[in-house]
Design a protein around this motif. Sequence first.
Motif, mmCIF file in Angstrom:
data_model
loop_
_atom_site.group_PDB
_atom_site.id
_atom_site.type_symbol
_atom_site.label_atom_id
_atom_site.label_comp_id
_atom_site.label_asym_id
_atom_site.label_seq_id
_atom_site.Cartn_x
_atom_site.Cartn_y
_atom_site.Cartn_z
ATOM 1 N N ASN A 256 39.768 45.367 26.700
ATOM 2 C CA ASN A 256 40.317 46.495 27.465
ATOM 3 C C ASN A 256 39.242 47.535 27.781
ATOM 4 O O ASN A 256 39.274 48.173 28.840
ATOM 5 C CB ASN A 256 41.458 47.157 26.685
ATOM 6 N N SER A 257 38.288 47.687 26.882
ATOM 7 C CA SER A 257 37.234 48.683 27.112
ATOM 8 C C SER A 257 36.339 48.303 28.295
ATOM 9 O O SER A 257 35.649 49.157 28.850
ATOM 10 C CB SER A 257 36.364 48.825 25.850
ATOM 11 N N ALA A 258 36.379 47.014 28.687
ATOM 12 C CA ALA A 258 35.495 46.546 29.764
ATOM 13 C C ALA A 258 36.238 46.212 31.053
ATOM 14 O O ALA A 258 35.602 45.871 32.055
ATOM 15 C CB ALA A 258 34.731 45.314 29.290
ATOM 16 N N ILE A 259 37.565 46.296 31.053
ATOM 17 C CA ILE A 259 38.332 45.791 32.196
ATOM 18 C C ILE A 259 38.016 46.540 33.486
ATOM 19 O O ILE A 259 37.925 45.930 34.562
ATOM 20 C CB ILE A 259 39.842 45.796 31.885
ATOM 21 N N SER A 260 37.812 47.831 33.406
ATOM 22 C CA SER A 260 37.480 48.582 34.623
ATOM 23 C C SER A 260 36.203 48.039 35.261
ATOM 24 O O SER A 260 36.135 47.850 36.483
ATOM 25 C CB SER A 260 37.325 50.066 34.292
ATOM 26 N N SER A 261 35.211 47.762 34.438
ATOM 27 C CA SER A 261 33.953 47.201 34.953
ATOM 28 C C SER A 261 34.141 45.771 35.428
ATOM 29 O O SER A 261 33.570 45.366 36.446
ATOM 30 C CB SER A 261 32.882 47.233 33.856
ATOM 31 N N VAL A 262 34.958 45.002 34.725
ATOM 32 C CA VAL A 262 35.234 43.620 35.118
ATOM 33 C C VAL A 262 35.891 43.576 36.491
ATOM 34 O O VAL A 262 35.555 42.740 37.342
ATOM 35 C CB VAL A 262 36.116 42.923 34.058
#
Length: 278
Positions: free
Chosen positions: A252-258
């Motif tokens: 979840n901490s990376a989803i925006s970047s993904v």
Amino acid sequence: MPIKNGFSLLALVPALSGALLSASAVANNDITWGVNSAPPFHIYDGEYKDAGVCDALVSAFQQELPQHVHNIRKLPSRRITMIMKRNKNLCFPCVIKNSAYNTTFLYSDTTHKYAPHGVITDRDTGQYITAKYGYPIQFEQLAKDTDLRFGQPDERRYGKLQPFIDDYLLNASNFSFISGQQSHVNVLAMILNDRIDYTVDYEMVKTYYQRTHDDGDKLSFIPIAEYAGEVIEGAVGCTRNEWGKRTIETLNSAISSVQSNSEFQRALERWLGPNRPR
């Protein structure tokens, strides 16, 4: 290497290494992905090898979370589900968020969105079906039609449509259950070879078939009235245990970047098209 009691000590090394890797993965919060051959979600070979939507999603997480080791295991879909239900550490990319069929999973935040299932058939049958059951199709009425043969691929479930299939088709003579690897693609070949008349799946499955088979342009995709206005939310599903909780927090901490990852965006564009839900 000496052999004792018919076994080489060297033969024990892979097993020991696997056990150590498993223990290390838990200790170091490595991420273990279970993937299966299901184009265009995951594509194992051919022109679009490793260029499926879920291939790109896993790759994007690898790029955005380089501090974690990402272990990828190629497994049949049913095996992935069984492993996770047995509380073994695994994540399955591109599941339907909060699906009623996988209540034991932990789900990440939404990774992407796409349109719901439709009816896939050949062009002539499609004209017959829409003349009789409308456009979009009234699927409950279509399911009652005993003159049309329906094929359901292995491991496919259809949300609110499934009760219609169970009530009107499941035990009928015009129902076929299609098993085997890539059954959701093989069922389209069965349609074009007049072995069945229609199936239900995502439009991107038809798109993949069209791009990899010479007769793919003979297929037709028809929206379903019962799904009007709905959008499918994709997510990552992980085992419901402490490892899964930590992994979901990490993902979840990376989803925006993904979501803004260029490789992932190209895969979405290729298979879902520019008019996909955002």
